[in-house]
Write an enzyme that holds these catalytic residues in place. Sequence first.
Site, PDB file in Angstrom:
ATOM      1  N   HIS A 131      27.711  98.991   5.712  1.00 19.54           N
ATOM      2  CA  HIS A 131      26.939  99.996   6.472  1.00 19.54           C
ATOM      3  C   HIS A 131      27.620 100.222   7.820  1.00 19.54           C
ATOM      4  O   HIS A 131      27.829 101.357   8.252  1.00 19.54           O
ATOM      5  CB  HIS A 131      25.506  99.520   6.687  1.00 19.54           C
ATOM      6  CG  HIS A 131      24.789 100.219   7.804  1.00 19.54           C
ATOM      7  ND1 HIS A 131      24.926  99.860   9.131  1.00 19.54           N
ATOM      8  CD2 HIS A 131      23.958 101.279   7.795  1.00 19.54           C
ATOM      9  CE1 HIS A 131      24.206 100.673   9.886  1.00 19.54           C
ATOM     10  NE2 HIS A 131      23.617 101.542   9.099  1.00 19.54           N
ATOM     11  N   ASN A 132      28.006  99.126   8.469  1.00 17.46           N
ATOM     12  CA  ASN A 132      28.638  99.251   9.783  1.00 17.46           C
ATOM     13  C   ASN A 132      30.017  99.890   9.695  1.00 17.46           C
ATOM     14  O   ASN A 132      30.401 100.672  10.558  1.00 17.46           O
ATOM     15  CB  ASN A 132      28.717  97.890  10.464  1.00 17.46           C
ATOM     16  CG  ASN A 132      27.381  97.506  11.070  1.00 17.46           C
ATOM     17  OD1 ASN A 132      26.319  97.808  10.516  1.00 17.46           O
ATOM     18  ND2 ASN A 132      27.414  96.870  12.236  1.00 17.46           N
ATOM     19  N   SER A 147      19.286  96.649  10.033  1.00 16.16           N
ATOM     20  CA  SER A 147      19.931  97.767  10.723  1.00 16.16           C
ATOM     21  C   SER A 147      18.911  98.672  11.383  1.00 16.16           C
ATOM     22  O   SER A 147      17.825  98.893  10.859  1.00 16.16           O
ATOM     23  CB  SER A 147      20.767  98.602   9.751  1.00 16.16           C
ATOM     24  OG  SER A 147      21.362  99.679  10.459  1.00 16.16           O
ATOM     25  N   GLU A 193      29.352 103.387   9.383  1.00 14.85           N
ATOM     26  CA  GLU A 193      28.863 103.819  10.695  1.00 14.85           C
ATOM     27  C   GLU A 193      30.039 104.122  11.620  1.00 14.85           C
ATOM     28  O   GLU A 193      30.070 105.140  12.317  1.00 14.85           O
ATOM     29  CB  GLU A 193      27.996 102.703  11.270  1.00 14.85           C
ATOM     30  CG  GLU A 193      27.547 102.844  12.711  1.00 14.85           C
ATOM     31  CD  GLU A 193      26.912 101.554  13.212  1.00 14.85           C
ATOM     32  OE1 GLU A 193      25.939 101.092  12.579  1.00 14.85           O
ATOM     33  OE2 GLU A 193      27.406 100.983  14.201  1.00 14.85           O
ATOM     34  N   LYS A 231      25.345  95.170   4.584  1.00 10.24           N
ATOM     35  CA  LYS A 231      25.156  95.487   6.007  1.00 10.24           C
ATOM     36  C   LYS A 231      26.497  95.698   6.699  1.00 10.24           C
ATOM     37  O   LYS A 231      26.664  96.621   7.502  1.00 10.24           O
ATOM     38  CB  LYS A 231      24.400  94.345   6.698  1.00 10.24           C
ATOM     39  CG  LYS A 231      24.337  94.457   8.231  1.00 10.24           C
ATOM     40  CD  LYS A 231      23.716  95.766   8.700  1.00 10.24           C
ATOM     41  CE  LYS A 231      23.407  95.782  10.159  1.00 10.24           C
ATOM     42  NZ  LYS A 231      24.413  96.214  11.099  1.00 10.24           N
TER      43      LYS A 231
HETATM   44  C1  6PG Z   1      22.886  98.434  13.285  1.00 11.69           C
HETATM   45  C2  6PG Z   1      24.119  98.420  14.194  1.00 11.69           C
HETATM   46  C3  6PG Z   1      24.343  97.041  14.777  1.00 11.69           C
HETATM   47  C4  6PG Z   1      25.722  96.888  15.447  1.00 11.69           C
HETATM   48  C5  6PG Z   1      25.845  97.716  16.690  1.00 11.69           C
HETATM   49  C6  6PG Z   1      27.095  97.351  17.474  1.00 11.69           C
HETATM   50  O1  6PG Z   1      23.067  98.635  12.075  1.00 11.69           O
HETATM   51  O2  6PG Z   1      21.789  98.291  13.832  1.00 11.69           O
HETATM   52  O3  6PG Z   1      25.238  98.732  13.371  1.00 11.69           O
HETATM   53  O4  6PG Z   1      24.282  96.085  13.737  1.00 11.69           O
HETATM   54  O5  6PG Z   1      25.896  95.593  15.819  1.00 11.69           O
HETATM   55  O6  6PG Z   1      25.956  99.051  16.303  1.00 11.69           O
HETATM   56  O7  6PG Z   1      28.211  97.393  16.615  1.00 11.69           O
HETATM   57  P1  6PG Z   1      29.683  97.636  17.197  1.00 11.69           P
HETATM   58  O8  6PG Z   1      29.758  96.958  18.554  1.00 11.69           O
HETATM   59  O9  6PG Z   1      30.598  96.973  16.203  1.00 11.69           O
HETATM   60  O10 6PG Z   1      29.866  99.119  17.305  1.00 11.69           O
END
Ligand code: 6PG
Length: 486
Positions: free
Chosen positions: A188-189, A130, A192, A185
Amino acid sequence: MKNRADIAVAGLAVMGENLVLNMESKGFTVAVYNRTNARTEAFAGGRGKGRNILPASTVEELCDSLERPRRIMLMVKAGPPVDELIGKLLPHLEPGDIIIDGGNSFFKDTMRRAAELQKKEILFVGAGVSGGEEGALHGPSLMPGGDIRAWEHIRDIFRAISAKAPDGTPCCDWVGPDGSGHFVKMLHNGIEYSDMQMISEAWELLRRLCRFTPETLAALFENWNRGELESYLIEITSEILRRKDPETGAYVLDLILDSAGQKGTGKWTAECALDLGMPAATIAEAVFARCLSALREERLRAAEILPGPPVPKAQDETAFAESVRQALYAAKICAYAQGFQLLRAASQEFNWNLNYGDIALMWRGGCIIRAKFLDDIKRAFSADGNLANLMLDPFFAGALAKAQESLRKVVAAAAMSGIAVPAFSSALAYYDASRSKRLPANLIQAMRDCFGAHTYERIDRPRGEFFHTDWTGSGNVSATSTNYNR
Ligand code: 6PG
């Protein structure tokens, strides 16, 4: 230059290239391969020129150029490309060699690959990476999981290239077995997504109810970034708000279409929450908010048909802005509580025995959700490794007690102004439902039993005993009388 590489990276999109440059800058010799050899040559002759990088034009050449046990990190698109590349590598590997998948692979695919490769005595690692392209180059958060025998062979490289927390601790540790690294991970997303949705809701409320200018908003987020909300996402929000388009002079943000994309990791998180019966509503609402934003044509038509209230101006902008800040903090605690609740459910479901404090520490730097806030989470789980819910940690319970009124006021103001705040609203509902001694689920049980004889438990009988009432008096027993667990 060494004639054998310490590690290989297969897949030279920007993330892969940046990881190679990061590894090489820490003193490692890196073999590189890309399915399109021209890309390999361009990298070796360009950004990689003069560095300890060994380009390979074939998979066989790549494997021959490695120290033993071989360590090969795949940086290719999730899905079939990972399986294809593994299939190409296998004939050139020996027992004990290591394959690391550094893409955003679905954790159940990683579980499958780990099981398949274990039979071939190949050590498989699913590593969450990430921090995007910048993180890959200067220090990502790394979340490796899989065959723990691989950890001693990759630990030094991974910790050398990873981001470091303010106290110097590497934002990389061994997560757990099989797909646990990719699950962390993915989670985490999902978090996010909820962070980003809540920040966008805070911005929308301030912009519309306080009529703040972009400069005022940027300064406000900059100020928020000095307190409890200090984080990468708050930091970049302030920068985004200020950025102007050089051609038109307009704010870039005003030129961006309000239709959000998503690559799928947030969706996976919501699907896993549903599979595991965990109430990660704020994460799911963040996914749905992106889906609804993408229905832009429908929204434009509906705007002509469906009425809503006028948008009043906040009477005291400063006070309301502070309420929004506190509401964002409270909602963030609720969203992270949902995330760690899901993590705990997955750890139990898949027998991963995850360490939640260590995971918070891996997210302390390098990753997209990096934030001071994660230190508090680390402390909460260090104080009680079995904490069932983050909200029950004394520090967070106290923070919520102080901030919950602001969350209520802000959700109410949004509702009365016709401004959609699905993440704030679901966070408040999660907070209130989680602290309810009694919920109206007894009526749901009664309805299910009435129309489907799905039976119910009673407050005056031991758990696990199920009952049915003949609601219609017809004496008929409905079609089903199966007792459902969920
Ligand atoms: C990270 C990000 C990455 C993710 C992008 C796009 O941890 O570096 O989360 O892994 O792929 O942010 O994600 P989305 O297109 O689903 O917003």
